[in-house]
Design a protein around this motif. Structure first.
Motif, PDB file in Angstrom:
ATOM      1  N   GLU A  65       0.823  -1.205   0.000  1.00  0.00           N
ATOM      2  CA  GLU A  65       0.000   0.000   0.000  1.00  0.00           C
ATOM      3  C   GLU A  65       0.861   1.262   0.000  1.00  0.00           C
ATOM      4  OE1 GLU A  65      -3.999   0.344   2.237  1.00  0.00           O
ATOM      5  OE2 GLU A  65      -2.539   1.318   3.555  1.00  0.00           O
ATOM      6  N   THR A  66       1.953   1.226   0.763  1.00  0.00           N
ATOM      7  CA  THR A  66       2.853   2.378   0.807  1.00  0.00           C
ATOM      8  C   THR A  66       3.541   2.592  -0.533  1.00  0.00           C
ATOM      9  OG1 THR A  66       3.253   1.885   3.146  1.00  0.00           O
ATOM     10  CG2 THR A  66       4.755   3.441   2.079  1.00  0.00           C
ATOM     11  N   LEU A  67       3.956   1.511  -1.173  1.00  0.00           N
ATOM     12  CA  LEU A  67       4.617   1.630  -2.468  1.00  0.00           C
ATOM     13  C   LEU A  67       3.670   2.179  -3.532  1.00  0.00           C
ATOM     14  CD1 LEU A  67       6.681  -1.694  -2.432  1.00  0.00           C
ATOM     15  CD2 LEU A  67       7.621   0.641  -2.428  1.00  0.00           C
ATOM     16  N   ILE A  68       2.387   1.819  -3.455  1.00  0.00           N
ATOM     17  CA  ILE A  68       1.414   2.363  -4.399  1.00  0.00           C
ATOM     18  C   ILE A  68       1.256   3.867  -4.168  1.00  0.00           C
ATOM     19  CG2 ILE A  68      -0.952   2.232  -5.271  1.00  0.00           C
ATOM     20  CD1 ILE A  68       0.826  -0.253  -5.776  1.00  0.00           C
ATOM     21  N   ASP A 149      13.728  21.002   7.025  1.00  0.00           N
ATOM     22  CA  ASP A 149      12.958  22.188   7.382  1.00  0.00           C
ATOM     23  C   ASP A 149      11.456  21.902   7.375  1.00  0.00           C
ATOM     24  OD1 ASP A 149      12.630  25.201   7.702  1.00  0.00           O
ATOM     25  OD2 ASP A 149      11.511  24.848   5.850  1.00  0.00           O
ATOM     26  N   SER A 150      10.959  21.293   6.305  1.00  0.00           N
ATOM     27  CA  SER A 150       9.518  21.046   6.168  1.00  0.00           C
ATOM     28  C   SER A 150       9.296  19.669   5.574  1.00  0.00           C
ATOM     29  CB  SER A 150       8.858  22.101   5.280  1.00  0.00           C
ATOM     30  OG  SER A 150       8.994  23.397   5.839  1.00  0.00           O
ATOM     31  N   VAL A 151       8.124  19.098   5.846  1.00  0.00           N
ATOM     32  CA  VAL A 151       7.816  17.769   5.328  1.00  0.00           C
ATOM     33  C   VAL A 151       6.310  17.643   5.140  1.00  0.00           C
ATOM     34  CG1 VAL A 151       7.462  16.539   7.535  1.00  0.00           C
ATOM     35  CG2 VAL A 151       8.445  15.316   5.579  1.00  0.00           C
ATOM     36  N   LEU A 152       5.926  16.870   4.136  1.00  0.00           N
ATOM     37  CA  LEU A 152       4.531  16.495   3.951  1.00  0.00           C
ATOM     38  C   LEU A 152       4.380  15.066   4.447  1.00  0.00           C
ATOM     39  CD1 LEU A 152       1.640  16.874   2.822  1.00  0.00           C
ATOM     40  CD2 LEU A 152       2.502  16.038   0.612  1.00  0.00           C
ATOM     41  N   TYR A 153       3.657  14.889   5.540  1.00  0.00           N
ATOM     42  CA  TYR A 153       3.378  13.530   6.028  1.00  0.00           C
ATOM     43  C   TYR A 153       2.054  13.061   5.444  1.00  0.00           C
ATOM     44  CZ  TYR A 153       1.580   9.744   8.752  1.00  0.00           C
ATOM     45  OH  TYR A 153       1.039   8.536   9.084  1.00  0.00           O
ATOM     46  N   VAL A 154       2.007  11.793   4.990  1.00  0.00           N
ATOM     47  CA  VAL A 154       0.749  11.193   4.544  1.00  0.00           C
ATOM     48  C   VAL A 154       0.657   9.772   5.089  1.00  0.00           C
ATOM     49  CG1 VAL A 154       0.559  12.566   2.435  1.00  0.00           C
ATOM     50  CG2 VAL A 154       1.753  10.368   2.362  1.00  0.00           C
ATOM     51  N   ASP A 155      -0.561   9.322   5.308  1.00  0.00           N
ATOM     52  CA  ASP A 155      -0.798   7.928   5.672  1.00  0.00           C
ATOM     53  C   ASP A 155      -0.495   7.023   4.484  1.00  0.00           C
ATOM     54  OD1 ASP A 155      -1.549   8.609   8.227  1.00  0.00           O
ATOM     55  OD2 ASP A 155      -3.711   8.398   7.867  1.00  0.00           O
ATOM     56  N   THR A 156      -0.320   5.741   4.761  1.00  0.00           N
ATOM     57  CA  THR A 156      -0.015   4.794   3.690  1.00  0.00           C
ATOM     58  C   THR A 156      -1.164   4.641   2.705  1.00  0.00           C
ATOM     59  OG1 THR A 156      -0.814   2.902   4.985  1.00  0.00           O
ATOM     60  CG2 THR A 156       1.509   3.482   5.218  1.00  0.00           C
ATOM     61  N   ASP A 157      -2.399   4.917   3.144  1.00  0.00           N
ATOM     62  CA  ASP A 157      -3.576   4.700   2.290  1.00  0.00           C
ATOM     63  C   ASP A 157      -3.997   5.964   1.539  1.00  0.00           C
ATOM     64  OD1 ASP A 157      -4.463   6.080   4.499  1.00  0.00           O
ATOM     65  OD2 ASP A 157      -5.834   4.517   5.199  1.00  0.00           O
ATOM     66  N   VAL A 158      -3.022   6.805   1.251  1.00  0.00           N
ATOM     67  CA  VAL A 158      -3.254   8.028   0.480  1.00  0.00           C
ATOM     68  C   VAL A 158      -2.793   7.819  -0.964  1.00  0.00           C
ATOM     69  CG1 VAL A 158      -2.243  10.334   0.121  1.00  0.00           C
ATOM     70  CG2 VAL A 158      -3.271   9.743   2.320  1.00  0.00           C
ATOM     71  N   LEU A 159      -3.507   8.415  -1.910  1.00  0.00           N
ATOM     72  CA  LEU A 159      -3.104   8.404  -3.313  1.00  0.00           C
ATOM     73  C   LEU A 159      -3.126   9.834  -3.841  1.00  0.00           C
ATOM     74  CD1 LEU A 159      -5.134   5.350  -4.672  1.00  0.00           C
ATOM     75  CD2 LEU A 159      -2.668   5.442  -4.245  1.00  0.00           C
ATOM     76  N   PHE A 160      -2.047  10.226  -4.487  1.00  0.00           N
ATOM     77  CA  PHE A 160      -1.972  11.559  -5.088  1.00  0.00           C
ATOM     78  C   PHE A 160      -2.597  11.530  -6.473  1.00  0.00           C
ATOM     79  CE2 PHE A 160       1.436  11.560  -1.972  1.00  0.00           C
ATOM     80  CZ  PHE A 160       1.257  12.784  -1.351  1.00  0.00           C
ATOM     81  N   LEU A 161      -3.509  12.448  -6.711  1.00  0.00           N
ATOM     82  CA  LEU A 161      -4.110  12.617  -8.027  1.00  0.00           C
ATOM     83  C   LEU A 161      -3.763  13.977  -8.616  1.00  0.00           C
ATOM     84  CD1 LEU A 161      -7.610  11.026  -7.333  1.00  0.00           C
ATOM     85  CD2 LEU A 161      -5.529   9.927  -8.162  1.00  0.00           C
TER      86      LEU A 161
END
Length: 380
Positions: A65-68, A149-161
């Protein structure tokens, strides 16, 4: 039953139309070469831009799921990316093997580091038991990634569109007091969880969801946070453990609840972003209740509650499966056919609908639904 079918129709139609819009935007950014496949159009001087820092925490069975999720990030983005992957030790080799197997044209856009799960030694067992294994690791990112300095954290079940840099751009919109950005947990108070059930303070009217969290970690490390523990403002490193001790019997969603408590007392420190940057099943399971997604489409899909892996939300699963099955070397024949990524989305979606359309169409008589997705095939 009819109400359920109407809700299902609205959810399915809405997500599908959002996908059409988003992939149309993707296709418009492609340089098409029939003989050589496709390549993403580069922004001006991309090498001069600092990479987007993306962090994720994976434990248990979340490797694939993380790799996707990471795959969706690199497919849609123009900027260079740097992945910060926090994972259990037995997952490290799997991440490295998969990322190193990516085609060079994509691999060259990415740098990555894989870290062990790490909590303060004197309280590690308490943090590991909080909500889900490893979930609270995100609270310690500012203390672990001290040079970032900054980071975008996302859960493993997120998909970028959308390109990751689009949500990253919110950093430039922070005012002097803001240290993070998140989307609301709910838009409709009548179905909100925090305003109906929470036994602790929470942000705003309906709380915030931490599955997509943009952080200026330099500011988080430097800021003194107001709190209900002491009259003295506390730094992030000094705040977390006392907060857990006070509220551990009253919180349900673990670290997300702690973040809600922190930003309840420091509302000026949070930039609230719209729900289409963290679109979840709750936004359509009880009817459509994310106005920004209706207007602009879904930008980040968050398939919590395991909806990528069951049949409760077929539209969510269709997107996940399409990205999972997308071939790194799409075949393009003509401009009108776009890429097999777009083809995969349409095909997979239609196959999902096909398994249900006899039951849905016959019982609901929702012929608009049938005409949109039947593809001209007659029903038996």
């Amino acid at each position: 039953m009819r109400r359920y079918l109407r809700v299902l129709f609205v959810c399915t139609l809405f997500v599908f139309c959002s996908l059409l819009y988003i992939f149309n935007q993707l296709v418009s950014s492609l340089d098409v070469d029939v003989s050589a496949g496709w390549s993403l159009s580069a922004p001006r001087d991309p090498e001069r831009l600092e990479p987007v820092e993306l962090a994720v925490v994976a434990c248990g069975s979340r490797l694939e799921e993380t790799l996707i999720m990471l795959k969706s990030a690199v497919l849609f983005s123009h900027r260079r990316l740097r992945f910060h992957i926090f994972a259990e030790d037995d997952l490290h080799a799997g991440f490295r093997q998969a990322l190193e197997s990516w085609p060079q044209r994509f691999r060259s856009k990415v740098n990555y580091s894989v870290y062990p799960i790490s909590f303060p030694s004197d309280s590690a067992s308490e943090w590991k038991r909080l909500f889900k294994p490893c979930a609270s690791q995100r609270l310690f990112l500012p203390l672990i990634l001290k040079q970032v300095d900054s980071v975008l954290y996302v859960d493993t079940d997120v998909l970028f569109l959308r390109p990751v840099e689009d949500v990253w751009s919110f950093l430039s919109r922070f005012n002097r007091s803001q240290v993070a950005a998140m989307a609301p947990e709910h838009e409709e108070p009548r179905i909100g969880w925090y305003n109906r059930f929470a036994r602790h303070p929470y942000y705003g009217k309906t709380g915030v969801n931490s599955g997509v969290m943009l952080m200026n970690m330099t500011r988080i490390r430097d800021k003194h946070f107001k709190n209900d523990l002491t009259a003295v403002d506390l730094k992030w490193a000094d705040l977390l453990m006392p907060l857990l001790h006070k509220y551990k019997l009253n919180i349900t969603w673990g670290d997300q609840d702690l973040l809600n408590i922190i930003f309840h007392h420091n509302p000026e420190a949070l930039l609230l972003i719209e729900c289409h940057w963290n679109y979840r099943p709750d936004h359509c399971i009880y009817g459509s209740n994310c106005i920004s997604a209706e207007q602009s489409g879904v930008y980040i899909l968050h398939g919590n509650r395991g909806v990528y892996h069951d049949d409760k939300q077929p539209a969510f699963r269709a997107v996940y499966d399409a990205i999972k099955q997308f071939l790194w070397k799409p075949v393009i024949t003509t401009l009108s056919h776009n890429s097999d990524f777009f083809f995969h989305i349409i095909l997979r979606y239609k196959l999902t609908i096909a398994r249900q359309k006899v039951r849905i169409v016959r019982k609901s008589r929702n012929y608009l639904f049938y005409f949109l997705f039947s593809g001209g095939n007659g029903l038996p």
